[in-house]
Design a protein around this motif. Structure first.
Motif, mmCIF file in Angstrom:
data_model
loop_
_atom_site.group_PDB
_atom_site.id
_atom_site.type_symbol
_atom_site.label_atom_id
_atom_site.label_comp_id
_atom_site.label_asym_id
_atom_site.label_seq_id
_atom_site.Cartn_x
_atom_site.Cartn_y
_atom_site.Cartn_z
ATOM 1 N N PRO A 49 1.015 -1.737 23.509
ATOM 2 C CA PRO A 49 0.902 -0.321 23.144
ATOM 3 C C PRO A 49 2.250 0.376 23.327
ATOM 4 C CG PRO A 49 -0.889 -0.975 24.612
ATOM 5 C CD PRO A 49 0.089 -2.111 24.592
ATOM 6 N N LYS A 50 2.546 1.299 22.437
ATOM 7 C CA LYS A 50 3.850 1.974 22.483
ATOM 8 C C LYS A 50 4.069 2.755 23.772
ATOM 9 C CE LYS A 50 4.951 2.312 17.561
ATOM 10 N NZ LYS A 50 4.006 1.289 17.128
ATOM 11 N N ASP A 51 2.982 3.234 24.380
ATOM 12 C CA ASP A 51 3.179 4.014 25.604
ATOM 13 C C ASP A 51 3.607 3.144 26.785
ATOM 14 O OD1 ASP A 51 0.805 2.706 26.085
ATOM 15 O OD2 ASP A 51 -0.377 4.499 26.495
ATOM 16 N N TYR A 52 3.641 1.824 26.612
ATOM 17 C CA TYR A 52 4.126 0.947 27.668
ATOM 18 C C TYR A 52 5.640 1.052 27.809
ATOM 19 C CZ TYR A 52 -0.123 -1.463 29.091
ATOM 20 O OH TYR A 52 -1.353 -1.761 29.637
ATOM 21 N N TYR A 53 6.314 1.382 26.717
ATOM 22 C CA TYR A 53 7.769 1.506 26.789
ATOM 23 C C TYR A 53 8.281 2.870 26.353
ATOM 24 C CZ TYR A 53 6.877 -0.314 22.050
ATOM 25 O OH TYR A 53 6.370 -0.539 20.799
ATOM 26 N N GLY A 54 7.401 3.733 25.881
ATOM 27 C CA GLY A 54 7.762 5.105 25.563
ATOM 28 C C GLY A 54 8.939 5.192 24.617
ATOM 29 N N ASN A 55 9.907 6.011 24.966
ATOM 30 C CA ASN A 55 11.080 6.205 24.111
ATOM 31 C C ASN A 55 12.229 5.274 24.472
ATOM 32 O OD1 ASN A 55 9.858 8.355 22.676
ATOM 33 N ND2 ASN A 55 10.394 9.782 24.316
ATOM 34 N N ASN A 56 11.975 4.343 25.368
ATOM 35 C CA ASN A 56 13.050 3.450 25.793
ATOM 36 C C ASN A 56 12.614 1.997 25.653
ATOM 37 O OD1 ASN A 56 15.365 2.342 26.891
ATOM 38 N ND2 ASN A 56 15.496 3.847 28.542
ATOM 39 N N LYS A 57 12.477 1.573 24.429
ATOM 40 C CA LYS A 57 12.016 0.216 24.180
ATOM 41 C C LYS A 57 13.028 -0.825 24.648
ATOM 42 C CE LYS A 57 9.913 -2.628 20.574
ATOM 43 N NZ LYS A 57 9.506 -2.695 19.148
ATOM 44 N N GLU A 58 14.315 -0.513 24.537
ATOM 45 C CA GLU A 58 15.344 -1.470 24.935
ATOM 46 C C GLU A 58 15.275 -1.771 26.428
ATOM 47 O OE1 GLU A 58 17.727 -4.360 24.809
ATOM 48 O OE2 GLU A 58 17.131 -3.359 22.949
#
Length: 338
Positions: free
Chosen positions: A271-280
């Motif tokens: 899910p995208k909320d696992y890494y929020g705005n800092n995927k790297e």
């Protein structure tokens, strides 16, 4: 326009319709299995959410609900209370609970090593160079009686430091751990990814003891330390062997997925909320953690003995007790999954 079907197609259509209804019925009839995870966003427990995301529970006809508690000891309490059927937490709870007369069995081993790191705050790093320097200091753990608590005590004891010579403060994980470091409520503490990478990036803490790899764990603990796992109560296992086999198969598939895919490919499933705005940053944490995961879910040889040695030194409940390690885990269901 009119459409007509040849009678030759009717058996095929009937079979397909019957299979669809049968699949729906089996999923609807399956009893719900609630699994409590000791911190679902922790990368050490990645296989729990990843299995759900990949659809492997549904492939097995299982109705699984994942819930989360900030510390493994809280998840353990939910299991003992009968509120959940299984826990994704550290294997060492199986040994600890046997010393208290409880029968807990680990079915699948996710992590061959703890994946934990003792972090020292930047402010305290001038005086804390190793665990030999923690006298008079405050050390953070996820919860009292948690695996991080046991490991912290053991690492200090190896340096001749008694529990009475330092303070232990339960600070949870993720943001609450970071806040404890930033607010100087703890001088050092044990945590996991992605919290480790976040603290390193901001410069608020540095690595003191690294147990994310086999090499680091062997150096710190003297052997492999099977950690993140799926465990259940003995009576539930005796009555639900079919469900246990399906859970094991689902998780073994996930472990194989982890070993055959890149951090980028794994992150795409989460899910995208696992890494929020800092995927790297999440990818960096994931790359650092992938070596910890078991390729097949089996208990590594010698692992239970290392865990018992740690608990015997750090946990008063286990010290001096006779523990039957063969009852704390089983490879039966992961071997069936092959």
């Amino acid at each position: 326009m009119k459409f007509s079907f040849s009678s030759a197609f009717l058996p095929t259509l009937l079979v397909a319709a019957t299979m669809a209804v049968s699949t729906q019925a089996s999923a609807a009839d399956a009893p719900k299995i609630t699994i409590m995870v000791g911190g679902i966003t922790k990368i050490i427990y990645l296989p729990a959410k990843l299995t759900e995301q990949l659809g492997y529970f549904k492939d097995e006809g299982l109705d699984v609900e994942l819930q989360s508690q900030p510390a493994g000891v809280d998840a353990e309490n939910e299991l003992l209370a009968g509120a959940v059927q299984a826990v994704v937490g550290f294997y060492d709870h199986s040994i600890d609970l046997q010393s208290k007369g409880k029968e807990i069995t680990a079915l699948v081993i996710f992590g061959q090593v703890p994946g934990e790191v003792e972090m020292v705050s930047t402010q305290a790093s001038a005086t804390i160079k190793s665990m030999a320097d923690v006298k008079g200091k405050t050390l953070g753990v996820t919860g009292l009686g948690s695996s991080t608590n046991f490991l912290t005590q053991y690492l200090a004891a190896k340096q001749g430091i008694l529990p009475s010579q330092y303070s232990v403060l339960p600070v949870g994980a993720d943001n609450s751990f970071i806040a404890a470091i930033k607010q100087n409520r703890i001088d050092a503490g044990m945590t996991t990814e992605p919290t480790i990478s976040q603290l390193l990036k901001t410069g608020d803490a540095a690595v003191l003891v690294d147990m994310r790899t086999v090499e680091g764990t062997m150096k710190a603990l003297g052997g492999l330390y099977p950690a993140s796992s799926l465990y259940v109560q003995g009576p539930w296992l005796s009555a639900h062997k079919a469900e246990a086999a399906k859970l094991a198969h689902a998780f073994v598939r996930t472990l194989k997925f982890i070993k055959t895919h890149s951090a980028e490919q794994i992150a795409e499933q989460m899910p995208k909320d696992y890494y929020g705005n800092n995927k790297e940053l999440y990818l960096q944490a994931l790359r650092s953690s992938l070596p910890m995961f078991s390729p097949d879910g089996r208990m590594p040889a010698g692992g239970p003995e290392t865990v018992l040695a740690v608990l015997s030194a750090a946990n008063p409940n286990v010290k001096g007790k006779s523990i039957n390690l063969s009852k704390t885990y089983t490879n039966e269901f992961v071997d069936m999954a092959k």
